[in-house]
Write an enzyme that holds these catalytic residues in place. Structure first.
Site, PDB file in Angstrom:
ATOM      1  N   ASN A  35       0.843  -1.208   0.000  1.00 55.77           N
ATOM      2  CA  ASN A  35       0.000   0.000   0.000  1.00 55.77           C
ATOM      3  C   ASN A  35       0.876   1.255   0.000  1.00 55.77           C
ATOM      4  O   ASN A  35       0.562   2.246   0.662  1.00 55.77           O
ATOM      5  CB  ASN A  35      -0.923  -0.038   1.230  1.00 55.77           C
ATOM      6  CG  ASN A  35      -2.038   0.980   1.137  1.00 55.77           C
ATOM      7  OD1 ASN A  35      -2.451   1.389   0.053  1.00 55.77           O
ATOM      8  ND2 ASN A  35      -2.534   1.436   2.280  1.00 55.77           N
ATOM      9  N   SER A 124      -4.739   1.976  17.725  1.00 54.51           N
ATOM     10  CA  SER A 124      -5.768   2.894  17.239  1.00 54.51           C
ATOM     11  C   SER A 124      -6.807   3.127  18.325  1.00 54.51           C
ATOM     12  O   SER A 124      -7.105   2.222  19.123  1.00 54.51           O
ATOM     13  CB  SER A 124      -6.451   2.247  16.030  1.00 54.51           C
ATOM     14  OG  SER A 124      -7.662   2.893  15.742  1.00 54.51           O
ATOM     15  N   TYR A 149     -10.644  -5.309  11.014  1.00 57.36           N
ATOM     16  CA  TYR A 149      -9.463  -4.436  11.154  1.00 57.36           C
ATOM     17  C   TYR A 149      -9.302  -4.004  12.620  1.00 57.36           C
ATOM     18  O   TYR A 149      -8.234  -4.132  13.212  1.00 57.36           O
ATOM     19  CB  TYR A 149      -9.592  -3.197  10.243  1.00 57.36           C
ATOM     20  CG  TYR A 149      -8.808  -2.025  10.755  1.00 57.36           C
ATOM     21  CD1 TYR A 149      -7.430  -1.974  10.571  1.00 57.36           C
ATOM     22  CD2 TYR A 149      -9.420  -0.995  11.473  1.00 57.36           C
ATOM     23  CE1 TYR A 149      -6.688  -0.920  11.098  1.00 57.36           C
ATOM     24  CE2 TYR A 149      -8.693   0.057  11.994  1.00 57.36           C
ATOM     25  CZ  TYR A 149      -7.336   0.098  11.810  1.00 57.36           C
ATOM     26  OH  TYR A 149      -6.604   1.131  12.341  1.00 57.36           O
ATOM     27  N   LYS A 153      -6.378  -4.866  15.688  1.00 59.24           N
ATOM     28  CA  LYS A 153      -5.631  -3.901  16.518  1.00 59.24           C
ATOM     29  C   LYS A 153      -5.756  -4.285  17.991  1.00 59.24           C
ATOM     30  O   LYS A 153      -4.765  -4.293  18.737  1.00 59.24           O
ATOM     31  CB  LYS A 153      -6.160  -2.474  16.304  1.00 59.24           C
ATOM     32  CG  LYS A 153      -5.760  -1.861  14.977  1.00 59.24           C
ATOM     33  CD  LYS A 153      -4.292  -1.471  14.925  1.00 59.24           C
ATOM     34  CE  LYS A 153      -3.837  -1.136  13.528  1.00 59.24           C
ATOM     35  NZ  LYS A 153      -2.413  -0.976  13.353  1.00 59.24           N
ATOM     36  N   GLY A 293     -21.552   1.094  12.010  1.00 59.76           N
ATOM     37  CA  GLY A 293     -20.337   0.961  12.826  1.00 59.76           C
ATOM     38  C   GLY A 293     -19.779   2.296  13.289  1.00 59.76           C
ATOM     39  O   GLY A 293     -18.891   2.331  14.136  1.00 59.76           O
TER      40      GLY A 293
END
Ligand code: UD1
Length: 333
Positions: A35, A124, A149, A153, A293
């Protein structure tokens, strides 16, 4: 110090490399460009006058990663390498869990084997879930994550915490980022996501370059001053400086947890207005349904970062908008 930055050519990692080098550290990078782009290495050199020692592969490749530990006397690791797109993680949970968790296990195992005692992990604010109260302090309860995701974390935090308990000489630092935006003021480094962005600022940047027509604002009926979601946006260069202080100051054994945010909340419309005003570019928007979400409000209590690291965010919303646009003009489209 000699510091390995995994994911060192990515959005956050590249800014971390620049700040580390400018603070006098030697930097080793592992990245597979999944990325990011190779040019980033030239930009880091242009900005600092120094090269990073670079290895191209995914950290999941344990043999290759082990060679990096053998070839370099590492003092510290800053572990940024991970998949990070929320929407994609819902479609590809297996890839997300495999990539993010296994790479963390590879790094932790090699740290133990080679006696590297210091790791700073890119976490995060997503680990707090839907906050019961704001501002969020590090003592707030961890919440339920709403996508793979976010779950990776939370799990990576857990893995590293457990490893520290088993290897008490280790220093594990969990840096909980709020919403990083902005770019290097040179316009050389920044975020250029592939395809249609999920996050607010990259989307605004693509509307500003006219690659995308119009911003969708996800909900205007939240319990916030203007009804749109409120977040703690932090300039990526401030964030990067927090990493340098973290490897220098959290060297004592233990698990150190620290929020990196400004402590100020801005709504989606605040950001749109600031971007328009600072850059003189119109950002057309329409109000859409809430995004599943999403939460209403999330911002940090950054007191611990100030007390323990001597870190405070220096750049405000205008600089974040100006630097994002400066990067977009040079690199997007
Ligand atoms: C998101 C992730 C979070 C991750 C972070 C990385 C979700 C639920 N959370 O945070 O786990 O760590 O990115 O930076 O995806 N918005 C719009 N229109 C858009 C895009 C966003 O109105 O096209 C709004 C959102 O509803 C939100 C705010 O802008 O109120 C910020 O959104 P975003 O940039 O995606 O960040 P988060 O959702 O806070």
């Amino acid at each position: 110090m000699k510091v390995l930055v995994t994911g060192g050519t990515g959005y956050i990692g590249s800014h971390v490399c620049v700040e580390l080098i400018q603070a006098g550290h030697d930097v080793v990078v592992i990245d597979d460009f999944s990325n990011s782009k190779p040019e980033v290495l030239d930009y880091i050199k242009e900005l600092t006058g120094k090269e990073v020692k670079f290895y191209e592969f995914n950290v999941l490749d344990k043999e290759k990663t082990e060679k990096v530990f053998q070839e370099n006397e590492l003092d510290s690791i800053i572990h940024c390498a991970a998949f990070k797109a929320v929407g994609e993680s819902m479609k590809k949970p297996i890839e997300y869990y495999t990539n993010n968790l296994m790479s963390t296990l590879v790094i932790a195992d090699l740290m133990k084997k080679y006696g590297v005692n210091n790791i700073v992990f890119s976490s995060s604010a997503t680990v707090y879930g839907d906050p019961e109260i704001v501002p969020l302090t590090e003592n707030c309860k961890l919440g339920e994550t709403t996508n793979p995701y976010g779950s990776t974390k939370a799990m990576m935090e857990r893995i590293l915490t457990d490893v520290q308990r088993a290897v008490p000489t280790m220093s594990v630092t969990l840096l909980r980022y709020f919403n990083p935006i902005g770019a290097h003021e040179s316009g050389l480094l920044g975020e250029d996501p592939k395809g249609i962005p999920n996050n607010l600022m990259p989307y605004i940047m693509k509307v500003a370059t006219r690659e995308l027509e119009c911003l969708g604002v996800f909900g205007d009926d939240y319990d916030t001053p203007d009804g749109t979601g409120v977040r703690d946006y932090i300039h990526v260069v401030d964030l990067a400086k927090g990493h340098v202080l973290a490897i220098e100051k959290y060297a004592t054994p233990g698990v150190h947890i620290c929020n990196l945010g400004t402590g100020k909340g801005y709504s989606v419309l605040d950001i749109v207005k600031a971007f328009q005003q600072v850059n003189g570019v119109e950002i057309p928007y329409v109000i859409k349904e809430r995004r599943p979400g999403d939460i209403a409000t999330c911002y940090a209590d950054p007191t611990r970062a100030k007390e323990e690291l001597g870190w405070v965010a220096e750049k405000g919303i205008e600089e974040m908008c100006r630097d994002s646009w400066n990067f977009a003009k040079k690199h997007m489209k």
